[in-house]
Design an enzyme around this catalytic site. Structure first.
Site, PDB file in Angstrom:
ATOM      1  N   ASN A 224       0.834  -1.189   0.000  1.00 26.56           N
ATOM      2  CA  ASN A 224       0.000   0.000   0.000  1.00 26.56           C
ATOM      3  C   ASN A 224       0.876   1.249   0.000  1.00 26.56           C
ATOM      4  O   ASN A 224       1.958   1.279   0.578  1.00 26.56           O
ATOM      5  CB  ASN A 224      -1.010   0.000   1.149  1.00 26.56           C
TER       6      ASN A 224
ATOM      7  N   CYS B  83      -4.070   0.645  -2.602  1.00 24.78           N
ATOM      8  CA  CYS B  83      -3.980  -0.581  -1.805  1.00 24.78           C
ATOM      9  C   CYS B  83      -2.953  -1.541  -2.396  1.00 24.78           C
ATOM     10  O   CYS B  83      -2.658  -1.508  -3.594  1.00 24.78           O
ATOM     11  CB  CYS B  83      -5.333  -1.274  -1.758  1.00 24.78           C
TER      12      CYS B  83
ATOM     13  N   GLU C 184      -3.193  -4.732  -2.947  1.00 30.39           N
ATOM     14  CA  GLU C 184      -3.759  -5.657  -3.928  1.00 30.39           C
ATOM     15  C   GLU C 184      -3.838  -5.007  -5.309  1.00 30.39           C
ATOM     16  O   GLU C 184      -3.492  -5.624  -6.316  1.00 30.39           O
ATOM     17  CB  GLU C 184      -5.164  -6.107  -3.494  1.00 30.39           C
TER      18      GLU C 184
END
Length: 136
Positions: free
Chosen positions: A45, A56, A58
Site C-alpha cells: 500500500n 492498496c 492488492e
C-alpha cells in the site's frame, strides 16, 4: 509454483508489506498475486495525505502484473503485519480482483499472529454479476 503453495505466497506478501509507504495510518499491507504465467507479482500500500488517492497493496500488485502483460491470476495472499487479526481486501480491491480472477481462485490473508483465513474470490464476492455477465 505450479502447485499453489499458499504459505509461500503469503510469505512473499509479508515481504512486500515491508516496503509499504504508510506515514499516516502506520498500517502496512503486502500482497502477492500468482499469475496464470506462474510469476508472482507483489505490491504494497502507498498512502497519500488525501486518503482517496491511497493505493492498496492488492491493486498495486494487479497493476504491476497487467502492465507486464499478465491478465489472469490463480491465487492471492495478503499480509497485514500491523494487525492482530487477519484483514481481507477492501471492497474496491475485491471488485478489481474479480475482474481478473476466477471465482475458485484461492485467497489467503493474515495479520501478525499465526491465524490465517483461506477462502476464494467467489466467497469474498458472492453473487458477482461480472462473472454472470461473462456467461451471457
Amino acid at each position: 509454483m505450479n502447485n499453489i503453495d499458499m504459505e509461500v505466497l503469503y510469505q512473499k506478501a509479508q515481504i512486500a508489506a515491508q516496503a509499504a509507504y504508510v506515514p499516516y495510518s502506520h498500517f502496512r499491507v503486502g500482497a502477492a498475486l500468482l499469475g496464470d504465467d506462474n510469476k508472482v507479482y507483489t505490491g504494497c500500500n502507498v498512502e497519500n495525505r488525501s486518503y482517496g488517492l491511497t493505493i492498496c497493496a492488492e491493486r498495486t500488485a494487479v497493476t504491476k502484473a497487467v502492465s507486464e502483460g499478465c491478465r489472469s491470476f490463480k491465487a492471492l495472499a495478503i499480509a497485514t503485519p500491523d494487525s492482530a487479526v487477519p484483514v481481507g481486501p477492501c471492497g474496491a480491491c475485491r471488485q478489481v480482483l474479480s475482474e481478473f480472477m476466477p471465482l475458485q481462485a484461492n485467497v489467503r490473508f493474515g495479520g501478525r499472529t499465526p491465524e490465517r483465513v483461506d477462502t476464494t474470490i467467489g466467497e469474498l464476492i458472492p453473487f458477482d454479476s461480472l462473472h454472470d455477465l461473462g456467461k451471457a
